[in-house]
Design an enzyme around this catalytic site. Structure first.
Site: not given
Ligand SMILES: [Zn+2]
Length: 329
Positions: A188, A191, A268
């Site tokens: 990740h 974002e 997600d």
């Protein structure tokens, strides 16, 4: 219908378990629509909303028996397959991966869904938390190596600080160990800020980045991702609900395509965010992607999937076949 691939799907253990229990007891499941309205009106966009995700757990952990686990994984996979998905990768916490018989139970759920959707495939991925203390992280990595022999497909690295530059010494070592065990590695990043994207893209073994939204505003980062052939897992609804972008129209998906960065889509947290893989492709179409570009999203997903070559070939044949059929129709 175009087969769709979901490369970024979290297990949402409690929301899924709540749906399973609600069906069993003929009651309504938790109202995530109301939850989202509160989230988007009362919590400021960005990290604060992300931290809100795990605060509401409508089903208790002790209800997560083996049968309930199979049912909640099948619930996620059925949603994906029923929305036209041909492939989904589900991310599980390290605690879940360490549960006895994790891999056989996952395959039982996948098999149950394939009874109704024979073309559908799924693989499990373990989310590893870099800020856990050394011994706990060691146990988690060992569990992943053991599960890799039984078919665990990959790992997903989580770390702090998420939106500022993190220290990648532990992350690099974990990525190298996972890759040497044959596991795919995704991370990740990007974002809520451009932090960590360059660092993550340079880690050996990393072939995908989850979100990477903020790379799209920096030509240097876009070039880096394109040069390294890193596939970006774009989650449009998640970016909207958590406030990574101000509106769908302003989402920079097109900038990745223009820069030659491979893009695949993800849902997600679809229960909490109220989305499906079909809806994500619909949003990409709203951003102006052509039918051919939507097919390429699936092709990118299949190419970057943490799955066997045999499954990849079968999935690619499915996408090609459906495109040919739609051209003839
Ligand atoms: Zn995620």
């Amino acid at each position: 219908m175009l087969p769709k691939a979901d490369l970024h799907l979290h297990q949402e253990w409690s929301p899924r378990l709540d749906r399973v229990l609600a069906r069993r007891h003929h009651r309504a499941p938790f109202d995530w629509g109301a939850w989202r309205r509160t989230l988007t009106t009362e919590v400021s966009p960005g990290m604060a909303r992300l931290q809100h995700l795990t605060r509401t757990q409508p089903a208790p952990a002790d209800a997560d028996t083996d049968d309930a686990f199979v049912d909640r994984v099948a619930d996620a996979l059925t949603d994906s397959a029923a929305a036209g998905g041909c492939y989904a990768e589900v991310r599980f916490s390290e605690e879940t991966v360490r549960r006895p018989r994790f891999m056989p139970l996952f395959r039982r759920a996948e098999q149950a869904v394939r009874q109704e959707f024979p073309d559908f495939h799924a693989e499990p991925v373990a989310s590893l938390v870099m800020w856990h203390e050394r011994q706990r992280l060691r146990r988690a990595v060992n569990a992943c190596r053991r599960a890799a022999d039984e078919g665990l497909a990959g790992v997903d690295l989580l770390y702090v600080p998420y939106a500022e530059e993190a220290d990648w010494r532990v992350g690099r070592a974990v990525a190298a160990e996972a890759a040497s065990a044959g596991l795919g590695v995704t991370v990740h990043a990007g974002e809520f800020s451009p932090a960590n994207i360059a660092a993550v893209a340079s880690i050996d073994g990393v072939s995908r980045i989850g979100h990477a939204t903020h790379a799209a505003y920096d030509p240097k980062l876009l070039r880096l991702l394109a040069d390294r052939g890193i596939t970006v897992e774009v989650c449009l609804t998640a970016n909207l609900v958590l406030g990574s972008v101000p509106s769908l129209a302003e989402h920079p998906l097109r900038a990745f395509l223009d820069a030659g960065v491979p893009v695949a889509l993800g849902t997600d947290n679809p229960v909490q965010f109220g989305t499906s893989i079909d809806r994500e492709y619909g949003q990409a179409a709203q951003l102006g992607l052509s039918a051919g570009e939507l097919s390429d999203l699936t092709r990118n997903g299949v190419r970057a999937a943490f799955t066997s070559q045999q499954r990849r070939d079968a999935l690619m044949a499915l996408v090609d076949g459906s495109e040919r059929a739609s051209r003839l129709a």
